[in-house]
Scaffold this motif. Structure first.
Motif, mmCIF file in Angstrom:
data_model
loop_
_atom_site.group_PDB
_atom_site.id
_atom_site.type_symbol
_atom_site.label_atom_id
_atom_site.label_comp_id
_atom_site.label_asym_id
_atom_site.label_seq_id
_atom_site.Cartn_x
_atom_site.Cartn_y
_atom_site.Cartn_z
ATOM 1 N N UNK A 1 0.626 -2.578 -18.832
ATOM 2 C CA UNK A 1 -0.795 -3.017 -18.901
ATOM 3 C C UNK A 1 -1.196 -2.784 -20.465
ATOM 4 N N UNK A 2 -0.361 -2.148 -21.430
ATOM 5 C CA UNK A 2 -1.035 -2.076 -22.845
ATOM 6 C C UNK A 2 -0.612 -3.492 -23.587
ATOM 7 N N UNK A 3 0.091 -4.557 -23.006
ATOM 8 C CA UNK A 3 0.487 -5.462 -23.790
ATOM 9 C C UNK A 3 -0.533 -6.383 -24.028
ATOM 10 N N UNK A 4 -0.761 -6.601 -25.304
ATOM 11 C CA UNK A 4 -1.916 -7.548 -25.574
ATOM 12 C C UNK A 4 -3.198 -7.233 -25.481
ATOM 13 N N UNK A 5 -3.434 -5.843 -25.206
ATOM 14 C CA UNK A 5 -4.932 -5.333 -24.955
ATOM 15 C C UNK A 5 -5.628 -5.209 -26.506
ATOM 16 N N UNK A 6 -6.745 -5.590 -26.511
ATOM 17 C CA UNK A 6 -7.525 -5.437 -27.919
ATOM 18 C C UNK A 6 -7.971 -3.707 -28.105
ATOM 19 N N UNK A 7 -8.442 -3.406 -29.041
ATOM 20 C CA UNK A 7 -8.840 -2.197 -29.443
ATOM 21 C C UNK A 7 -10.425 -2.036 -29.085
ATOM 22 N N UNK A 8 -10.530 -0.912 -28.606
ATOM 23 C CA UNK A 8 -11.810 -0.427 -28.005
ATOM 24 C C UNK A 8 -12.766 0.465 -28.772
ATOM 25 N N UNK A 9 -13.966 0.370 -28.572
ATOM 26 C CA UNK A 9 -14.578 1.705 -29.066
ATOM 27 C C UNK A 9 -14.386 2.750 -28.435
ATOM 28 N N UNK A 10 -14.729 3.896 -29.007
ATOM 29 C CA UNK A 10 -14.589 5.463 -28.199
ATOM 30 C C UNK A 10 -15.255 5.407 -26.898
ATOM 31 N N UNK A 11 -16.464 4.960 -27.011
ATOM 32 C CA UNK A 11 -17.529 4.813 -26.110
ATOM 33 C C UNK A 11 -17.019 4.294 -24.707
ATOM 34 N N UNK A 12 -16.320 2.951 -25.176
ATOM 35 C CA UNK A 12 -15.680 2.266 -23.808
ATOM 36 C C UNK A 12 -14.548 2.986 -23.411
ATOM 37 N N UNK A 13 -13.718 3.445 -24.215
ATOM 38 C CA UNK A 13 -12.622 4.289 -23.853
ATOM 39 C C UNK A 13 -13.416 5.292 -22.913
ATOM 40 N N UNK A 14 -14.160 5.876 -23.341
ATOM 41 C CA UNK A 14 -14.770 7.248 -22.508
ATOM 42 C C UNK A 14 -15.333 6.627 -21.155
#
Length: 212
Positions: free
Chosen positions: A103-116
């Motif tokens: 599921x990590x393949x090709x995924x963009x970076x996120x802001x910490x708030x979105x990760x949270x």
């Protein structure tokens, strides 16, 4: 991409070290100050000086431009986890994380708030647990740090994002008077799942207000 070997307690110590650095303290200093000092300007979209128009104009109450108010409001809204990538079901909660590495393949970076926000979704859909030193329990429920790690392993943000998200949690805990790590807070007697979700909600607001 190989699955990181971090445990919840290793992550906990790592984000605490990040939080204590001078660079991070500079980031969180003044995070809640979002409104600049009033500046008279003749540029398009600026708010005219009160003396230049009718005193009953509602814009007399503003100290910044309308565009700036809109931008501040949008930035202050906690980001919701995107709906197009729902979490795996209950079976996915109990499977080893290596089964989700694709599921990590090709995924963009996120802001910490979105990760949270994804970590919050994990706690609400898969459950919260406070067993010491474990990523999950037999039902697949996670602790707070475990939810951060699982969100990464599901493809939501890099390990750097995990560190920053955890550091924002530490900053929120410090503001609430908790001086220990996240793990001891998670395991504290009387702690509940509602407490854990509320902590993430407060941290999401804090990080998003800071533009992160």
């Amino acid at each position: 991409m190989p699955t990181p070997a971090l445990t919840p307690d290793q992550l906990d110590r790592q984000v605490a070290r990040l939080h204590d650095t001078e660079a991070w303290q500079q980031i969180i200093t003044g995070w809640d100050i979002t409104v600049p000092e009033p500046v008279r300007s003749a540029s398009p979209g600026s708010v005219p000086h009160p003396a230049d128009r009718h005193p009953a104009d509602w814009r007399d109450l503003l100290s910044v431009t309308v565009d700036q108010l809109i931008a501040d409001s949008v930035r202050s809204v906690p980001p919701a986890a995107p709906r197009e990538r729902p979490l795996p079901g209950r079976l996915g909660a109990i499977l080893p994380d290596r089964f989700h590495s694709w599921r990590r393949i090709g995924q963009p970076e996120l802001r910490p708030s979105t990760h949270l926000a994804y970590a919050r979704q994990i706690l609400t859909e898969w459950g919260w647990q406070n067993t010491p030193y474990r990523l999950r329990n037999a039902r697949g429920a996670r602790c707070v740090c475990g939810a951060l790690l699982t969100a990464h392993r599901l493809g939501y943000g890099s390990l750097g994002t995990v560190d920053r998200a955890g550091a924002w949690i530490v900053a929120e805990l410090r503001s609430q008077g908790w001086t220990d790590l996240i793990g001891p807070w998670n395991r504290h007697p009387g702690r509940t799942a509602a407490d854990a979700v509320a902590l993430l909600d407060a941290t999401i607001r804090r990080a998003s207000h800071a533009g992160q």
